[in-house]
Design an enzyme around this catalytic site. Structure first.
Site, PDB file in Angstrom:
ATOM      1  N   SER A  88     -71.590  57.271 -14.240  1.00 49.57           N
ATOM      2  CA  SER A  88     -71.170  55.897 -14.522  1.00 49.57           C
ATOM      3  C   SER A  88     -71.929  55.403 -15.748  1.00 49.57           C
ATOM      4  CB  SER A  88     -71.483  55.005 -13.323  1.00 49.57           C
ATOM      5  OG  SER A  88     -72.886  54.839 -13.235  1.00 49.57           O
ATOM      6  N   LYS A  89     -71.603  54.185 -16.156  1.00 50.27           N
ATOM      7  CA  LYS A  89     -72.219  53.609 -17.366  1.00 50.27           C
ATOM      8  C   LYS A  89     -73.746  53.602 -17.273  1.00 50.27           C
ATOM      9  CE  LYS A  89     -68.612  51.555 -19.785  1.00 50.27           C
ATOM     10  NZ  LYS A  89     -67.532  50.947 -19.009  1.00 50.27           N
ATOM     11  N   ARG A  90     -74.241  53.549 -16.043  1.00 47.41           N
ATOM     12  CA  ARG A  90     -75.682  53.582 -15.825  1.00 47.41           C
ATOM     13  C   ARG A  90     -76.315  54.816 -16.488  1.00 47.41           C
ATOM     14  NH1 ARG A  90     -77.939  55.112 -11.313  1.00 47.41           N
ATOM     15  NH2 ARG A  90     -75.943  55.739 -10.441  1.00 47.41           N
ATOM     16  N   GLY A 140     -75.221  56.247 -19.210  1.00 48.88           N
ATOM     17  CA  GLY A 140     -74.954  56.290 -20.655  1.00 48.88           C
ATOM     18  C   GLY A 140     -73.464  56.162 -20.880  1.00 48.88           C
TER      19      GLY A 140
END
Ligand code: GLU
Length: 493
Positions: free
Chosen positions: A254-256, A258
């Protein structure tokens, strides 16, 4: 070699092209190209509320960037056009099978008002139960009662309330499901749009799809789809649920972790070749150890038999490494050709445009080793192009040198450059080694001072090759400027 497949990539335009999603598209494409089959793109935009403007275009842009050309789909047409579900819905493509299921008793109209469903969901959540429809409208009497409250029904599919069902997955073999866990799910919404469950099955059937490759997150829906296929009298394609893509901490990528959009990687300057190689190994392997594999070899070797059933970890360091390898393996000309448009846009304004391709061709061999991504180029190469690189003149004064000594070194270097006729690396080196001796400096001192004066940097490609490429005129101008900077510095320096 296996029979030609018909595979489809069926994204929903609800966000950016996620790497896990594009990985499925790549596997589809490889299978199609490997077997001489067809790769179809279909836009599944039936969830009108979640649609994001521009998402469809960005998904197609990602495919184009990676060179995953489609044989049928948006912008291309094909025998089963249109390839966008909202356009198909307008043609009544999904209403007909839904009516057929209603007529055969395999589905029913549900009038339950949203408030009732919401309250039911909340109560189930509070009890720690999975949210499931209680099948109220399956009972004709209750259905009539609900109808008085709501005149926009949905169509629900009747699922068995008990039993077990084994469904074949091409990667896992037979997977068994407990049917009592299913509820009567919606197949046609109140707005007349199909849900994903009905929409993709109808289209996969009509478009004669032979293999469905999709993310593992769809595996729990497989029994519903099996039942729908049966009720509609359609043959189910080969189903393959691809391993989930995880971040380095082994949670879903996920965006967590990158960037998750393929286009972000493009914008960060990764090469499409490297990205394709990298994505292909997210859940597939040639032999368990090969890391670098060309597009042609991927097509040659790809098959579902080597798709792994365990999850794949997105390791950006591996991508960086791979990208570096691809960057270094390009010919100078290829690299120069790709860099030219990036430099036109990315170089500082004072770099004269248009960029001279012949000059760029001379610069590229000096920097190729140091470029990790295309996007590094404007910054790394700017000193070759700008009129005068900006730097702190203090840095010309190398360790063990005084300001006057540095000034003298630069002035003498300027005179030596002006007097030099043979402007090539060996002559430059000979000249400046001799000058260092004459000035009583180490070559490290003089060359360090020259490097800063001529490039503005302390780390640059080999000094004399760089000076040779920069050319006499630029070097002379920069040395003159450096002498001026040193002269203008306050005496205390
Ligand atoms: N529209 C679905 C998605 O984007 C497609 C899943 C599938 O490939 O069947 O997840």
């Amino acid at each position: 070699m296996s029979a030609p497949v018909r595979v489809r990539y069926a994204p929903s335009p609800t966000g950016d092209p996620h790497v896990g999603n594009i990985r499925a598209a790549l596997f589809d494409w490889l299978l199609a190209r490997r077997t001489g089959g067809a790769f179809i793109v279909r836009i599944e935009d039936t969830d009108r509320a979640r649609e994001i403007p521009g998402a469809k275009e960005r998904i197609l842009e990602a495919l184009t960037w990676l060179g995953l050309d489609w044989d049928e789909g948006p912008g291309k047409g094909g025998p089963f056009a249109p390839y966008v579900q909202s356009e198909r819905q307008a043609l009544g493509v999904y209403a007909e099978p839904a009516e057929r299921l209603l007529a055969s008793g395999a589905a029913y109209l549900c009038y339950c008002p949203t408030e009732r469903l919401d309250a039911m969901r909340k109560a189930q959540q509070a009890r720690g139960e999975p949210s499931r429809y209680d099948r109220a409208c399956r009972d004709p009497a209750q259905r009539e009662a609900m109808r008085a409250l709501n005149d926009a029904p949905v169509v629900r599919f009747k699922t068995p309330t008990e039993g077990r069902l084994g469904v074949r997955d091409a990667l896992r073999g037979e997977v068994e499901f407990d049917l009592s866990l299913l509820d009567d799910f919606v197949i046609l919404k109140a707005d007349g749009f199909p849900t994903y469950h009905l929409g993709h099955i109808v289209d996969d059937h009509l478009m004669e799809i032979s293999h469905v490759l999709r993310g593992e997150e769809w595996l729990p829906s497989l029994p519903r789809h099996h039942l729908l296929y049966e009720a509609l009298g359609f043959e189910m394609p080969v189903m393959a649920h691809l391993p989930i893509v995880l971040g380095p901490d082994r949670s879903k990528l996920s965006k967590r972790h990158g960037a998750t959009s393929v286009l972000d990687y493009r914008d960060q300057g990764y090469l499409p070749e490297a990205m394709v190689n990298f994505l292909a190994l997210l859940g597939w392997s040639v032999d368990g150890s090969t890391e670098l594999i060309s597009r042609a070899d991927l097509i040659e070797r790809f098959g579902l038999d080597r798709v792994l059933s365990s999850s794949a970890v997105f390791d950006v360091q591996k991508l960086d490494w791979m990208n570096g390898v691809y960057m270094r393996s390009m010919t100078h000309d290829e690299l120069a050709e790709r860099l030219l448009p990036l430099l036109e846009v990315g170089l500082p304004e004072d770099a004269p445009r248009p960029i001279d391709p012949a000059y760029l061709a001379a610069v590229v061999p000096l920097e190729q080793e140091r470029l990790k991504r295309l996007s590094d180029a404007p910054d790394l190469l700017s000193f070759f192009f700008v009129e005068q690189p900006r730097y702190n003149p203090m840095r010309i004064i190398r360790k063990g040198m005084a300001r006057d000594g540095a000034r003298e070194a630069i002035d003498r270097s300027l005179r030596a450059a002006e007097a030099l006729d043979e402007w090539d690396a060996p002559s430059l080196e000979r000249t400046y080694r001799a000058l260092a001796d004459e000035l009583g400096l180490t070559s490290g001192q003089l060359f360090g001072a020259l490097r800063v004066a001529v490039t503005g940097r302390e780390a640059a490609p080999p000094l004399f090759d760089t000076m040779a490429v920069l050319g006499k005129q630029r070097v002379v101008a920069r040395l003159r400027a450096a002498g001026g900077f040193l002269g203008a510095m306050p005496v205390a320096c």
